[in-house]
Design an enzyme around this catalytic site. Structure first.
Site, PDB file in Angstrom:
ATOM      1  N   ASP A   1      52.306  50.422  22.120  1.00 58.66           N
ATOM      2  CA  ASP A   1      50.935  50.348  22.623  1.00 58.66           C
ATOM      3  C   ASP A   1      50.250  49.100  22.088  1.00 58.66           C
ATOM      4  O   ASP A   1      49.476  49.157  21.136  1.00 58.66           O
ATOM      5  CB  ASP A   1      50.168  51.617  22.222  1.00 58.66           C
ATOM      6  CG  ASP A   1      48.739  51.612  22.754  1.00 58.66           C
ATOM      7  OD1 ASP A   1      48.499  50.953  23.786  1.00 58.66           O
ATOM      8  OD2 ASP A   1      47.869  52.261  22.135  1.00 58.66           O
TER       9      ASP A   1
ATOM     10  N   GLU B   1      51.691  47.774  30.489  1.00 61.21           N
ATOM     11  CA  GLU B   1      50.705  47.320  31.462  1.00 61.21           C
ATOM     12  C   GLU B   1      50.072  48.515  32.163  1.00 61.21           C
ATOM     13  O   GLU B   1      50.616  49.614  32.184  1.00 61.21           O
ATOM     14  CB  GLU B   1      51.340  46.383  32.489  1.00 61.21           C
ATOM     15  CG  GLU B   1      50.311  45.633  33.315  1.00 61.21           C
ATOM     16  CD  GLU B   1      50.844  44.349  33.896  1.00 61.21           C
ATOM     17  OE1 GLU B   1      50.027  43.517  34.313  1.00 61.21           O
ATOM     18  OE2 GLU B   1      52.064  44.169  33.927  1.00 61.21           O
TER      19      GLU B   1
ATOM     20  N   HIS C   1      48.083  46.355  28.687  1.00 60.64           N
ATOM     21  CA  HIS C   1      48.019  44.924  28.983  1.00 60.64           C
ATOM     22  C   HIS C   1      47.037  44.676  30.128  1.00 60.64           C
ATOM     23  O   HIS C   1      47.242  45.124  31.256  1.00 60.64           O
ATOM     24  CB  HIS C   1      49.419  44.434  29.380  1.00 60.64           C
ATOM     25  CG  HIS C   1      49.469  42.989  29.768  1.00 60.64           C
ATOM     26  ND1 HIS C   1      49.544  41.969  28.854  1.00 60.64           N
ATOM     27  CD2 HIS C   1      49.466  42.405  30.984  1.00 60.64           C
ATOM     28  CE1 HIS C   1      49.584  40.807  29.488  1.00 60.64           C
ATOM     29  NE2 HIS C   1      49.535  41.043  30.782  1.00 60.64           N
TER      30      HIS C   1
ATOM     31  N   ASP D   1      46.541  41.318  35.622  1.00 64.79           N
ATOM     32  CA  ASP D   1      46.169  39.958  36.002  1.00 64.79           C
ATOM     33  C   ASP D   1      45.165  40.025  37.144  1.00 64.79           C
ATOM     34  O   ASP D   1      44.648  41.079  37.482  1.00 64.79           O
ATOM     35  CB  ASP D   1      47.411  39.161  36.398  1.00 64.79           C
ATOM     36  CG  ASP D   1      48.030  39.690  37.675  1.00 64.79           C
ATOM     37  OD1 ASP D   1      48.343  38.877  38.566  1.00 64.79           O
ATOM     38  OD2 ASP D   1      48.201  40.916  37.811  1.00 64.79           O
TER      39      ASP D   1
END
Length: 737
Positions: free
Chosen positions: A708, A717, A660, A341
């Protein structure tokens, strides 16, 4: 970072595997179609489309001319609302789609009203008309579901057509079976010529098996028999061990053959670890906030600067606090994006920076490694230039003098609300907020700034003095506010990183301040800490929430005159002995065995950090068994594991590719890259908190709790603290070569 996503408020619909190219499956007797007029028979009703993008019927398909110049996938879309979903029910979502070659549709099942949660998504790359189908299981009830096809994000206009849209309830869930390849598992990257060389064979045989080592030409260069190990608890597999450590020849393309299976290829040599040492550190440049990433320095990864007050960003140059928290703003540009993020978190930045600086202090060779970053060539080791990018951010998060809580440190800064994937940092339009101060964040700054002061003094005395002043101020402020804990509920738009036990942070900060200054006040606090004599080496040695081992390791290995120092050093060796015993009991050679076989979030970094302790024992004693333990342990991360894959992007014949991330998002948008080579995936996580992993992995055994896929934020992540562990261990292995 990844523990923070435990607090994510995610709408929970579990997703199953994506199937492409094939005929639409007929509905069975118990199956119920939710979509109306999915075949567009004479009309597009009741489907809707974004204003200004009308649907037309062409050859029985609903088609649109998608406008160019939009930013996000959801800026333009086609959909149908008011679809019921029932918790516990399995659904098949299918459709036929075509579009101008190379364009992407984001097909979702979600909530049609605020907060517009996405329950399931897939993002196929379009071309000729193709059938797509997938299944998922609902774990919530709603009468306001929707199917939608999001088409935005293209600079140029393009054409899209859709047919046979279906959402059928009552279908049986699909069973996911991972492709684990050949049953002989090896470190797919490299073994050192002068190190251990172990392979694992998965077999039903209970007696020893013959094996052979083949060179790249297929010539047999070594033979032997395997050692039966029985059922490995961490995988549920019956396995045997192959030890070919006596072979010391260097080369590429070796394979092991046993029980009728031949392993994936591997090298014997040290060059790969020198490359990995650099790549694991190069990861941080493309994680930088507040600077444009130069494509000439990282081909394929160039991007505009994120969060520098250029629209649509609201920027990090003048960030306010959450309502009621403070009456000032801070310039907190820079630093590293924490993980997948756009948030920046002091406690995870702290342990990550500590590990890179510790790597600098422990490895002379890494000081000469070129990272090809903007600062390269400035007569400062590149590893220190990279760490300073984060250090500057950490210093900026300290409350200014004259303000309430002066000297304390804000816990984090991130978006007001969650954003979707993919989303480049420069395109994030969410407001940014400073969150309250915390004792943990304040002590992270105290520890890392004190560590930086002793390291940077030879390169930049003024910066070192600034860092030490900030460290002293932070430590004093934390002692005056010893129980300001980050709330566990503070997780919208970013992770909570809550921690209500900070005795370890106090110990770590006192240790670093003592090592840098030698002052009695910090020595006294070290000696008085309950963590100073406690057994702090649990199933995992250290992470962002458990930092006592960072202080213990530095006290044991950085020259100092602490009273009772022999006991400190002995405690590190004792911790290493625990991990050594665990490793010997594990057929896959993993120095990690959590209680009840429940592997934790970010298990790969835990495994690597346990190896940091083993390496510390080797430095303290010179006993080669600890060196052997590190070299054996790294095999797991690089392919000798139950899934038979490397967890490091670009390393090994089969490696993680779809971690991610909002900008390493090739799986969702082919114009974006995969994570750069040298990026570590989080790894097996028994709790599988995300819906995608839940749909695939429910009932998984330890090592098999990984997939994955970019949607699996709980197992896959990427994160700055995880790559710090990879960087540290790869540097150690490179030094051994």
């Amino acid at each position: 970072m990844p523990l923070w996503e435990r607090s994510r408020l995610v709408s929970v619909l579990a997703v199953a595997s994506l199937l492409t190219i094939g005929a639409a499956a007929p509905a069975l007797a118990d199956e119920v179609e939710q979509v109306k007029n999915g075949g567009f028979d004479g009309t597009t009703d009741p489907f809707w489309s974004t204003a200004g993008m009308p649907m037309t019927l062409t050859n029985g398909q609903a088609c649109v001319d998608v406008p160019g110049g939009t930013t996000n996938r959801w800026d333009v879309a086609i959909g149908q609302n008011d679809l019921p979903l029932v918790a516990g029910q399995s659904y098949r979502f299918s459709f036929d789609a075509s579009g101008d070659a190379g364009h992407v549709v984001r097909a979702i099942v979600g909530l049609a009203v605020s907060p517009y949660d996405t329950y399931f998504e897939q993002s196929p790359v379009l071309g000729d008309l193709t059938h797509y189908s997938s299944t998922f299981t609902a774990s919530t009830d709603t009468t306001q579901g929707q199917v939608a096809f999001q088409l935005g994000g293209s600079a140029e206009p393009w054409h899209f057509c859709l047919d046979n849209v279906s959402l059928v309830g009552g279908v049986p869930p699909e069973v996911y079976v991972p492709d684990t390849g050949p049953r002989v598992r090896v470190n797919q990257v490299a073994y050192l010529p002068n190190g251990p060389k172990i392979a694992t064979v998965v077999t039903t045989a209970t007696t020893a098996l013959p094996w052979q080592l083949n060179d790249s030409a297929g010539k047999v260069v070594a033979r032997g028999t395997s050692i039966p190990r029985g059922v490995d608890v961490s995988s549920g597999q019956n396995v045997q061990t192959i030890d070919f450590g006596r072979y010391a020849g260097a080369g590429t393309g070796y394979t092991i053959t046993a029980d009728g299976e031949t392993s994936r290829p591997f090298d014997i040599g040290s060059g790969a670890y020198r490359t990995l040492r650099a790549d694991a550190l190069k990861f941080y440049y493309t994680q930088r906030s507040g600077i444009a990433i130069d494509d000439a320095l990282r081909p394929g990864y160039g991007r505009a600067a994120g969060h520098v007050d250029v629209a649509p960003n609201q920027g990090d140059g003048n960030v306010p606090c959450q309502a009621g928290v403070c009456d000032y703003t801070l310039d907190v540009r820079g630093g590293w994006y924490d993980a997948g993020d756009h948030g920046k978190y002091v406690v995870n930045g702290g342990i990550s920076t500590w590990e890179l600086l510790n790597e600098y202090e422990r490895s002379a060779a890494v000081r000469k490694v070129s990272l090809n970053i903007p600062e390269s060539g400035n007569r400062v080791p590149d590893i220190l230039d990279e760490a300073r990018w984060e250090l500057n951010f950490l210093l900026e998060m300290q409350v200014p003098a004259g303000k309430p809580d002066a000297g304390m440190v804000h816990h984090k800064i991130h978006d007001q609300n969650w954003t979707g994937l993919p989303l480049l940092p420069s395109q994030d339009a969410q407001p940014r907020e400073l969150h309250p101060v915390s004792t943990a964040a304040t002590l992270n700054l105290a520890a890392v700034a004190a560590q930086a002061a002793r390291i940077y003094c030879k390169y930049d005395p003024a910066f070192a003095a600034r860092a030490l002043k900030a460290a002293r101020t932070a430590y004093t402020a934390a002692k005056a506010n010893p129980a300001r804990y980050a709330p566990g509920s503070d997780g919208n738009g970013g992770g909570a990183y809550n921690d209500d036990n900070v005795t370890d942070e106090f110990y770590w900060a006192a240790a670093e301040l003592f090592l840098t200054t030698g002052e009695k006040q910090y020595q006294s606090d070290v000696l008085a800490s309950p963590d100073h004599t406690a057994d702090i080496f649990g199933a995992g040695a250290f992470d962002w929430a458990s930092t006592a081992a960072a202080g213990r390791l530095d006290l044991a290995l950085i020259p100092n005159h602490l009273p009772g120092l022999p006991a400190v050093k002995n405690s590190v060796v004792a911790g290493a002995e625990k991990y050594l015993a665990v490793q010997k009991a594990q057929a896959y050679g993993v120095p990690y065995a959590p209680a009840n076989n429940m592997w934790d979030w970010g298990s790969n970094s835990i495994i690597l950090n346990n190896m940091v302790v083993l390496a510390g024992a080797y430095s303290l004693t010179g006993n080669p068994k600890y060196r052997t333990a590190v070299l054996t342990g790294v095999d797991y991360v690089l392919g000798r594991n139950a899934l038979n894959q490397s967890y490091v992007t670009g390393y090994g014949e089969v490696s993680s590719q779809n971690e991610h991330s909002r900008w390493y998002a090739h799986e969702l948008d082919p114009t974006l890259p995969h994570p750069p080579n040298g990026t570590l995936a989080g790894g097996a996580n028994s709790s599988i908190q995300d819906p995608y992993a839940q749909s695939k992995l429910t009932g998984c055994v330890a090592q098999f709790c990984y997939i994955d896929d970019i949607q699996s934020w709980s197992t896959n992540e990427e994160a700055i603290n995880w790559n710090a562990a990879l960087s540290w261990v790869s540097a150690f292995v490179a030094d051994q070569g």
